[in-house]
Design an enzyme around this catalytic site. Structure first.
Site, PDB file in Angstrom:
ATOM      1  N   TYR A   1       0.878  -1.173   0.000  1.00 35.59           N
ATOM      2  CA  TYR A   1       0.000   0.000   0.000  1.00 35.59           C
ATOM      3  C   TYR A   1       0.908   1.213   0.000  1.00 35.59           C
ATOM      4  CZ  TYR A   1      -4.500  -2.200   0.671  1.00 35.59           C
ATOM      5  OH  TYR A   1      -5.642  -2.916   0.477  1.00 35.59           O
TER       6      TYR A   1
ATOM      7  N   ASP B   1      -6.003  -0.864  -6.728  1.00 37.74           N
ATOM      8  CA  ASP B   1      -7.473  -0.783  -6.797  1.00 37.74           C
ATOM      9  C   ASP B   1      -8.098  -0.258  -5.517  1.00 37.74           C
ATOM     10  OD1 ASP B   1      -7.103  -2.875  -5.066  1.00 37.74           O
ATOM     11  OD2 ASP B   1      -8.058  -4.404  -6.324  1.00 37.74           O
TER      12      ASP B   1
ATOM     13  N   HIS C   1      -9.883  -7.363  -5.628  1.00 37.11           N
ATOM     14  CA  HIS C   1      -9.619  -7.232  -4.184  1.00 37.11           C
ATOM     15  C   HIS C   1     -10.596  -8.109  -3.376  1.00 37.11           C
ATOM     16  CE1 HIS C   1      -7.417  -4.134  -1.579  1.00 37.11           C
ATOM     17  NE2 HIS C   1      -7.964  -4.930  -0.716  1.00 37.11           N
TER      18      HIS C   1
HETATM   19  C1  PPY Z   1      -8.569  -5.054   2.888  1.00 37.80           C
HETATM   20  O1  PPY Z   1      -9.145  -5.072   3.984  1.00 37.80           O
HETATM   21  O2  PPY Z   1      -9.169  -5.319   1.850  1.00 37.80           O
HETATM   22  C2  PPY Z   1      -7.184  -4.712   2.782  1.00 37.80           C
HETATM   23  O3  PPY Z   1      -6.672  -4.748   1.713  1.00 37.80           O
HETATM   24  C3  PPY Z   1      -6.410  -4.380   3.948  1.00 37.80           C
HETATM   25  C4  PPY Z   1      -6.661  -3.103   4.551  1.00 37.80           C
HETATM   26  C5  PPY Z   1      -6.964  -3.104   5.857  1.00 37.80           C
HETATM   27  C6  PPY Z   1      -7.184  -1.942   6.468  1.00 37.80           C
HETATM   28  C7  PPY Z   1      -7.067  -0.766   5.781  1.00 37.80           C
HETATM   29  C8  PPY Z   1      -6.759  -0.776   4.454  1.00 37.80           C
HETATM   30  C9  PPY Z   1      -6.555  -1.950   3.833  1.00 37.80           C
END
Ligand code: PPY
Length: 498
Positions: free
Chosen positions: A238, A266, A358
């Protein structure tokens, strides 16, 4: 000699004006950090003056507090004899869960990846299950991810002497015992005390590649330290608003031997996962009354939205050269959904793409990665050599069976990612569960490849599948369950006095 701080002293700093907390036997002054905490100040204030370790652990890597809090706010070590243990109330729900945990089916009765999901659903705390299982809006895409595989039918070949079948693969230059990698899923300690290490250990033992999530509960280094010498690992990224943090993280990963960088593209904003959000509402009702009416308490958040504020929504194609300049790892864009973007990725010089939505957690009613694969492979074929040894196309979402994987490979995927399948395996049985999941997949590969007439992955060709129904959403469009449960059906004419 450093003096230890007594629990009583810590307890004197239990409000918004002076807020100390204990994490892993260390005392921190978080007063000035309260309003910066991505999860809001309320949750910290609940533990003001107390030991917050138990609440902190599942959703933060161990070094989160030390790296985010200036050194002068590290007050010191607490005297362990003086802390009043916050005795966690064992609720009726906890007791029920413990009983269910003890009554889990033995591992040898687990026959497929769905079984792990069923066990996890029963034994996980509500909050963990809600976070892991949730998807965005009406959860149409998460169900479509499964349904899409069922719109593809096999066209098996016969009489090919399938005594020996080999499903081992090379993924981004790394040997893998399966054409599958463990995709990144966040917050592993919500599911099991050892979190992501369950995956690392099982993957090392069985020659499978794990993608380390940026938002793992274990720290990056703990995960790498748990790997065997030479065990290949990938990293999911991220991108932080502060690019220096991202640069340090990526370069550290490369130095520690990570073999590929999967940049998530995404999620400029996190999807609304209503199951997760509703959990938060329930907790708020039962939680401490501190800070009632305080404006920064973002009530419409679940676990995910609470910790997502660091992600940079300004990320764009213009950033790709910068990534190239900071690392020599192969770069893969995770979350591509159209031929247009697949071609842009190829032109940008990255080494691959993951066709992913995702796990259905971002834009609802986006198509499945599998459906997009067909169009994207067709577009890439027009642009140059195919398969392209310098450009891999991965797919994830909804994969539960080796037969799913074989369908994706036949249609041109280089390998397939499984996230939740492995997450539920360790949530229900720890490392043993992950090993069993790998064994199940192996058995399924062996049988399905024999029955399909493919002796190795190179023999999986598009002619082995009938994908003609893939683009038709008429038959297996998932139910709109929320809408259906409130819709009142019309009534027919009624008999008198019936
Ligand atoms: C998700 O929960 O889909 C993630 O990719 C992880 C996440 C968890 C918390 C904040 C942002 C992303």
């Amino acid at each position: 000699m450093t003096t230890l701080i007594s629990g009583q002293t810590v307890a004197e700093h239990a409000n918004r004006d002076s807020c100390w907390i204990i994490v892993h036997s260390k005392v921190y002054d978080v007063t000035e950090f309260l309003d910066e905490h991505p999860g809001g100040s309320k949750i910290i204030l609940k533990y003001a003056g107390k030991d917050a370790t138990e609440a902190y652990e599942p959703i933060h890597p161990p070094d989160a507090i030390t790296t985010n809090l200036p050194i002068e706010k590290h007050i010191g070590a607490v005297d362990p004899n003086t802390i009043v243990k916050v005795v966690k109330e064992v609720t009726e729900a906890d007791k029920r869960r413990q009983a269910l945990m003890a009554a889990r089916p033995p591992l040898d009765e687990i026959l497929n990846l769905h079984d792990f999901e069923a066990v996890a659903k029963t034994i996980l705390p509500d909050k963990a299950w809600a976070y892991y299982s949730s998807a965005s809006d009406d959860e149409i895409t998460i169900r479509e991810n499964r349904a899409a595989y069922q719109r593809i039918w096999f066209r098996p070949r016969i009489l090919r002497d399938v005594t020996h079948v080999d499903w081992s693969a090379t993924i981004l230059g790394q040997r893998s015992s399966l054409p599958v990698y463990i995709s990144a899923t966040a917050l592993g300690k919500l599911g099991h005390p050892d979190g992501e290490l369950n995956l690392t250990r099982a993957a090392g033992k069985h020659g499978v590649i794990q993608m380390i999530p940026t938002l793992a509960s274990c720290s990056f280094d703990e995960i790498v330290d748990a790997a065997q010498p030479g065990q290949p690992l990938f990293l999911q990224l991220y991108v932080n608003r502060d690019r220096e943090i991202t640069k340090r993280y990526v370069q550290h990963a490369e130095k520690r031997g990570v073999k590929a960088l999967f940049i998530t593209v995404d999620a400029p904003q996190l999807g609304r996962r209503e199951k997760d959000m509703r959990m938060k509402f329930v907790d708020d009702g039962a939680g401490a009354k501190v800070q009632e009416g305080q404006s920064d308490v973002k009530k419409d958040q679940g676990v995910a939205r609470a910790i997502s504020s660091f992600i940079d929504p300004s990320l764009s194609w213009k950033d790709i050269p910068w990534f190239r300049s900071v690392t020599n790892m192969p770069i893969i864009l995770k979350g591509v959904a159209t031929p247009e973007d697949a071609i842009l990725a190829l032109e940008a010089g990255v080494q691959g793409i993951v066709l992913s939505n995702h796990g259905g957690r971002q834009l609802d009613t986006s198509r499945s990665g599998l459906e997009n694969l067909v169009d994207i492979v067709a577009a890439l074929k027009q642009r140059g050599p195919w398969p392209n040894p310098n450009f891999s196309v991965f797919v994830d979402g909804g994969v539960r069976r080796a037969s799913d994987v074989l369908k994706a490979l036949a249609l041109g995927a280089s390998a397939v990612g499984i996230g939740r399948g492995f997450l539920y395996a360790f949530s229900s049985y720890g490392q043993d569960g992950v090993e069993k999941a790998i064994q199940i997949l192996r058995d399924e590969f062996e049988m399905n490849m024999r029955l399909l007439g493919a002796r190795n992955l190179g023999e999986l060709v598009p002619e082995m599948v009938d994908a003609s129904a893939l683009h038709s959403h008429a038959g297996l469009t998932p139910n709109d369950n929320l809408y259906s449960s409130t819709y009142q059906p019309l009534r027919l004419a009624e008999f008198k006095n019936a």
